[in-house]
Design a protein around this motif. Structure first.
Motif, short mmCIF file in Angstrom:
data_model
loop_
_atom_site.label_atom_id
_atom_site.label_comp_id
_atom_site.label_asym_id
_atom_site.label_seq_id
_atom_site.Cartn_x
_atom_site.Cartn_y
_atom_site.Cartn_z
N TYR A 277 -10.93 -21.73 -10.04
CA TYR A 277 -10.28 -21.46 -8.75
C TYR A 277 -10.05 -19.96 -8.63
CZ TYR A 277 -8.98 -26.25 -10.04
OH TYR A 277 -9.00 -27.55 -10.49
N GLN B 238 -3.61 -12.28 -4.24
CA GLN B 238 -2.18 -11.98 -4.15
C GLN B 238 -1.99 -10.59 -3.58
OE1 GLN B 238 0.08 -11.62 -7.86
NE2 GLN B 238 1.84 -12.60 -6.89
N PHE C 181 -4.76 -19.48 -2.08
CA PHE C 181 -6.02 -20.08 -2.51
C PHE C 181 -7.20 -19.53 -1.72
CE2 PHE C 181 -8.92 -23.30 -3.86
CZ PHE C 181 -9.65 -23.66 -2.75
N TYR D 255 -7.79 -17.05 -6.44
CA TYR D 255 -6.64 -16.83 -5.57
C TYR D 255 -6.50 -15.33 -5.32
CZ TYR D 255 -5.12 -21.59 -6.78
OH TYR D 255 -5.04 -22.94 -6.95
N PHE E 6 -6.90 -13.38 -8.69
CA PHE E 6 -6.68 -14.15 -9.90
C PHE E 6 -7.64 -15.33 -9.95
CE2 PHE E 6 -3.01 -12.19 -11.74
CZ PHE E 6 -2.36 -11.59 -10.68
N LEU F 75 0.56 -16.32 -4.42
CA LEU F 75 -0.89 -16.39 -4.47
C LEU F 75 -1.42 -17.30 -3.37
CD1 LEU F 75 0.14 -15.70 -7.47
CD2 LEU F 75 -2.13 -16.48 -8.16
#
Lengths: 113, 111
Positions: free
Chosen positions: A33, A37, A45, A35, A91, A43
């Motif tokens: 996954y 920020q 998606f 993400y 991330f 965060l």
């Protein structure tokens, strides 16, 4: 270290260049996954991938952004023709099953000049 | 879209005090997670909750999954300086397996 590995940790690009962010999931994890920020925010998606497949890309901007998770090698998040608004921490997380807790890497901090 | 409301936004407490923070949502989640993030690092999983009403502890941390499945709280007992960081709640969306995050609670501890 069996954790989620992201590189580079910091990436500086000029407007219009391409950014490539890499993520190696935890050993044994096939779900990845991504993400994003922004400073002082949670965060958000972006995309969910399993080996060679994009499962959910509902959080990805329609243009300039793409992600892949090839059969061999790390997952790549690619941003083409970067703009200042792309500056953020990105991330990657992984899990061994889709319904299991996700474990995060330390992120790539992207700065656009 | 789904949103989590996390409160308080920040806390500045004395070492040794207990801390409580919570998350609410207008949507139901089947899994609630609590993460801690320190500067320059990624979120680290603290506690995972899978069943409505579940109360789970991890050392000085205790978290509960609300009965309605629309809320969760995290308590930290006897805070210490290394508890400093940003705490995030997250709900796991069953279809698509993505996490929806709260905006975070910034915790500062005075020693």
């Amino acid at each position: 270290n069996a954790g989620v590995m992201q590189n580079p940790r910091h990436l500086v690009r000029r407007r219009g260049q391409e950014a490539r962010l890499r993520c190696s999931p935890m050993k044994g994890h096939s779900h990845v996954y991504w993400y994003r920020q922004l400073p002082e925010e949670g965060l958000k998606f972006m995309v969910y991938l399993q080996k060679e497949n994009i499962i959910d890309e509902s959080g990805m901007p329609k243009e300039r952004f793409s992600a892949e998770f090839p059969k061999e090698g790390p997952s790549i998040l690619r941003i083409q023709q970067v703009v200042r608004g792309d500056s953020a921490a990105y991330f990657c997380a992984s899990s061994d099953r889709g319904d299991q807790p996700q474990h995060f890497g330390d992120g790539t901090r992207l700065s656009i000049l | 879209g789904q949103q989590l409301n996390q409160s308080p936004q920040s806390m500045f407490i004395q070492e040794g005090e207990d801390v409580s923070m919570n998350c609410t949502s207008s949507s139901i989640f089947n899994t609630w997670l609590w993460y801690k993030q320190e500067p320059g690092e990624g979120p680290v999983l603290l506690i995972a909750l899978y069943k409505a009403g579940e109360l789970t502890s991890n050392g000085r941390l205790t978290a509960q999954f609300g009965i309605t499945r629309k809320d969760s709280f995290l308590n930290i007992s006897a805070s210490i300086p290394s508890d400093v960081g940003i705490y995030f709640c997250a709900g796991l969306v069953t279809y698509g397996n993505k996490l929806v995050f709260g905006a975070g609670t910034i915790l500062r501890v005075k020693s």
